[in-house]
Design a protein around this motif. Structure first.
Motif, PDB file in Angstrom:
ATOM      1  N   GLU A 124       0.810  -1.224   0.000  1.00 13.11           N
ATOM      2  CA  GLU A 124       0.000   0.000   0.000  1.00 13.11           C
ATOM      3  C   GLU A 124       0.840   1.270   0.000  1.00 13.11           C
ATOM      4  O   GLU A 124       0.282   2.367   0.007  1.00 13.11           O
ATOM      5  N   THR A 125       2.170   1.146   0.018  1.00 17.08           N
ATOM      6  CA  THR A 125       3.012   2.340  -0.072  1.00 17.08           C
ATOM      7  C   THR A 125       3.192   2.705  -1.532  1.00 17.08           C
ATOM      8  O   THR A 125       3.276   1.841  -2.404  1.00 17.08           O
ATOM      9  N   LYS A 126       3.238   4.018  -1.806  1.00 22.09           N
ATOM     10  CA  LYS A 126       3.362   4.488  -3.184  1.00 22.09           C
ATOM     11  C   LYS A 126       4.736   5.125  -3.395  1.00 22.09           C
ATOM     12  O   LYS A 126       5.314   5.684  -2.463  1.00 22.09           O
ATOM     13  N   HIS A 127       5.212   5.067  -4.614  1.00 19.72           N
ATOM     14  CA  HIS A 127       6.385   5.776  -5.116  1.00 19.72           C
ATOM     15  C   HIS A 127       7.722   5.270  -4.574  1.00 19.72           C
ATOM     16  O   HIS A 127       8.683   5.223  -5.320  1.00 19.72           O
ATOM     17  N   LEU A 128       7.811   4.946  -3.304  1.00 16.51           N
ATOM     18  CA  LEU A 128       9.084   4.528  -2.707  1.00 16.51           C
ATOM     19  C   LEU A 128       8.873   3.317  -1.810  1.00 16.51           C
ATOM     20  O   LEU A 128       7.763   3.090  -1.319  1.00 16.51           O
ATOM     21  N   PRO A 129       9.919   2.553  -1.533  1.00 15.88           N
ATOM     22  CA  PRO A 129       9.784   1.450  -0.566  1.00 15.88           C
ATOM     23  C   PRO A 129       9.474   1.993   0.839  1.00 15.88           C
ATOM     24  O   PRO A 129       9.793   3.135   1.170  1.00 15.88           O
ATOM     25  N   LYS A 130       8.904   1.157   1.630  1.00 18.50           N
ATOM     26  CA  LYS A 130       8.493   1.544   2.979  1.00 18.50           C
ATOM     27  C   LYS A 130       9.685   2.024   3.820  1.00 18.50           C
ATOM     28  O   LYS A 130       9.566   2.998   4.566  1.00 18.50           O
ATOM     29  N   VAL A 131      10.819   1.372   3.694  1.00 17.32           N
ATOM     30  CA  VAL A 131      12.011   1.749   4.464  1.00 17.32           C
ATOM     31  C   VAL A 131      12.434   3.173   4.132  1.00 17.32           C
ATOM     32  O   VAL A 131      12.797   3.955   5.010  1.00 17.32           O
ATOM     33  N   VAL A 132      12.374   3.534   2.858  1.00 17.44           N
ATOM     34  CA  VAL A 132      12.743   4.886   2.443  1.00 17.44           C
ATOM     35  C   VAL A 132      11.770   5.901   3.026  1.00 17.44           C
ATOM     36  O   VAL A 132      12.163   6.981   3.472  1.00 17.44           O
ATOM     37  N   TRP A 133      10.482   5.552   3.069  1.00 22.49           N
ATOM     38  CA  TRP A 133       9.495   6.452   3.673  1.00 22.49           C
ATOM     39  C   TRP A 133       9.784   6.667   5.156  1.00 22.49           C
ATOM     40  O   TRP A 133       9.668   7.790   5.662  1.00 22.49           O
ATOM     41  N   VAL A 134      10.164   5.629   5.851  1.00 27.19           N
ATOM     42  CA  VAL A 134      10.497   5.762   7.278  1.00 27.19           C
ATOM     43  C   VAL A 134      11.676   6.719   7.445  1.00 27.19           C
ATOM     44  O   VAL A 134      11.655   7.609   8.314  1.00 27.19           O
ATOM     45  N   ILE A 135      12.690   6.586   6.610  1.00 33.50           N
ATOM     46  CA  ILE A 135      13.870   7.463   6.700  1.00 33.50           C
ATOM     47  C   ILE A 135      13.471   8.910   6.397  1.00 33.50           C
ATOM     48  O   ILE A 135      13.882   9.838   7.100  1.00 33.50           O
ATOM     49  N   ILE A 136      12.655   9.123   5.374  1.00 28.63           N
ATOM     50  CA  ILE A 136      12.203  10.476   5.031  1.00 28.63           C
ATOM     51  C   ILE A 136      11.416  11.095   6.184  1.00 28.63           C
ATOM     52  O   ILE A 136      11.622  12.269   6.532  1.00 28.63           O
ATOM     53  N   ILE A 137      10.532  10.316   6.784  1.00 28.44           N
ATOM     54  CA  ILE A 137       9.719  10.821   7.898  1.00 28.44           C
ATOM     55  C   ILE A 137      10.606  11.226   9.065  1.00 28.44           C
ATOM     56  O   ILE A 137      10.404  12.270   9.687  1.00 28.44           O
ATOM     57  N   LEU A 138      11.598  10.406   9.372  1.00 31.73           N
ATOM     58  CA  LEU A 138      12.450  10.691  10.528  1.00 31.73           C
ATOM     59  C   LEU A 138      13.483  11.789  10.257  1.00 31.73           C
ATOM     60  O   LEU A 138      13.800  12.570  11.153  1.00 31.73           O
ATOM     61  N   LEU A 139      14.019  11.871   9.046  1.00 27.68           N
ATOM     62  CA  LEU A 139      15.031  12.879   8.745  1.00 27.68           C
ATOM     63  C   LEU A 139      14.433  14.273   8.536  1.00 27.68           C
ATOM     64  O   LEU A 139      14.981  15.265   8.999  1.00 27.68           O
ATOM     65  N   PHE A 140      13.341  14.320   7.822  1.00 30.52           N
ATOM     66  CA  PHE A 140      12.703  15.606   7.521  1.00 30.52           C
ATOM     67  C   PHE A 140      11.423  15.709   8.345  1.00 30.52           C
ATOM     68  O   PHE A 140      10.325  15.538   7.844  1.00 30.52           O
ATOM     69  N   TRP A 141      11.565  16.013   9.612  1.00 30.07           N
ATOM     70  CA  TRP A 141      10.486  15.822  10.570  1.00 30.07           C
ATOM     71  C   TRP A 141       9.349  16.812  10.484  1.00 30.07           C
ATOM     72  O   TRP A 141       8.405  16.702  11.246  1.00 30.07           O
ATOM     73  N   ILE A 142       9.355  17.744   9.590  1.00 33.96           N
ATOM     74  CA  ILE A 142       8.170  18.574   9.363  1.00 33.96           C
ATOM     75  C   ILE A 142       7.603  18.267   7.973  1.00 33.96           C
ATOM     76  O   ILE A 142       6.415  18.008   7.829  1.00 33.96           O
ATOM     77  N   VAL A 143       8.468  18.253   6.989  1.00 33.75           N
ATOM     78  CA  VAL A 143       8.030  18.015   5.620  1.00 33.75           C
ATOM     79  C   VAL A 143       7.771  16.525   5.375  1.00 33.75           C
ATOM     80  O   VAL A 143       6.804  16.171   4.695  1.00 33.75           O
ATOM     81  N   GLY A 144       8.604  15.661   5.922  1.00 30.26           N
ATOM     82  CA  GLY A 144       8.480  14.215   5.709  1.00 30.26           C
ATOM     83  C   GLY A 144       7.107  13.652   6.038  1.00 30.26           C
ATOM     84  O   GLY A 144       6.503  12.967   5.208  1.00 30.26           O
ATOM     85  N   PRO A 145       6.572  13.938   7.242  1.00 33.58           N
ATOM     86  CA  PRO A 145       5.241  13.415   7.568  1.00 33.58           C
ATOM     87  C   PRO A 145       4.143  13.956   6.650  1.00 33.58           C
ATOM     88  O   PRO A 145       3.233  13.210   6.263  1.00 33.58           O
ATOM     89  N   ILE A 146       4.242  15.223   6.281  1.00 38.54           N
ATOM     90  CA  ILE A 146       3.221  15.804   5.405  1.00 38.54           C
ATOM     91  C   ILE A 146       3.261  15.131   4.033  1.00 38.54           C
ATOM     92  O   ILE A 146       2.214  14.777   3.470  1.00 38.54           O
ATOM     93  N   VAL A 147       4.474  14.925   3.497  1.00 35.06           N
ATOM     94  CA  VAL A 147       4.609  14.254   2.206  1.00 35.06           C
ATOM     95  C   VAL A 147       4.093  12.820   2.305  1.00 35.06           C
ATOM     96  O   VAL A 147       3.433  12.319   1.391  1.00 35.06           O
ATOM     97  N   TRP A 148       4.358  12.138   3.424  1.00 36.54           N
ATOM     98  CA  TRP A 148       3.862  10.771   3.612  1.00 36.54           C
ATOM     99  C   TRP A 148       2.343  10.731   3.526  1.00 36.54           C
ATOM    100  O   TRP A 148       1.768   9.888   2.839  1.00 36.54           O
ATOM    101  N   PHE A 149       1.680  11.659   4.204  1.00 32.03           N
ATOM    102  CA  PHE A 149       0.213  11.636   4.225  1.00 32.03           C
ATOM    103  C   PHE A 149      -0.383  11.934   2.851  1.00 32.03           C
ATOM    104  O   PHE A 149      -1.442  11.408   2.517  1.00 32.03           O
TER     105      PHE A 149
END
Length: 123
Positions: free
Chosen positions: A28-53
């Motif tokens: 159910e993850t789009k565009h990137l693997p789930k692991v990459v999404w976790v890294i994006i969420i944790l590294l970019f802690w304001i933009v990452g979660p918004i992009v994830w949603f």
């Protein structure tokens, strides 16, 4: 107080997005693997979660999520509404049975009283 809020809200958003990402199945993850999404969420802690949603997860309409076999609100569930009608009909049947039993009990009590009076006058 406002400074604390400026740190708490993005942190809460990041934690929520992180947990949501971990609970989302890989398919159910789009565009990137789930692991990459976790890294994006944790590294970019304001933009990452918004992009994830907005871009990271397959969003299905509520009807698809809670369709066949899923949870449905009681007032939208025909089976539940039918069971209420069945219970109502059963309650009416029970009420008529109870009235019949009460009438039978009164008849027996009157018959018993007549017998007792008849035995008292005879004796």
């Amino acid at each position: 107080m406002l400074r604390a809020l400026l740190y708490i809200l993005p942190l809460a958003l990041t934690i929520y997005a992180f947990i949501d990402c971990l609970n989302t199945p890989e398919e159910e993850t789009k565009h990137l693997p789930k692991v990459v999404w976790v890294i994006i969420i944790l590294l970019f802690w304001i933009v990452g979660p918004i992009v994830w949603f907005f871009a990271g997860k397959v969003r299905r309409p509520a009807s698809a999520r809670h369709g066949a076999g899923g949870w449905v609100a009681p007032d939208d569930n025909p089976e539940f509404l039918k069971s209420l009608k069945d219970e109502s009909a059963q309650a009416k049947d029970d009420e008529s049975t109870l009235k019949d039993w009460e009438a039978d009990l009164r008849r027996r009590e009157e018959e018993l009283k007549r017998r007792e009076r008849g035995e008292d006058t005879e004796g």
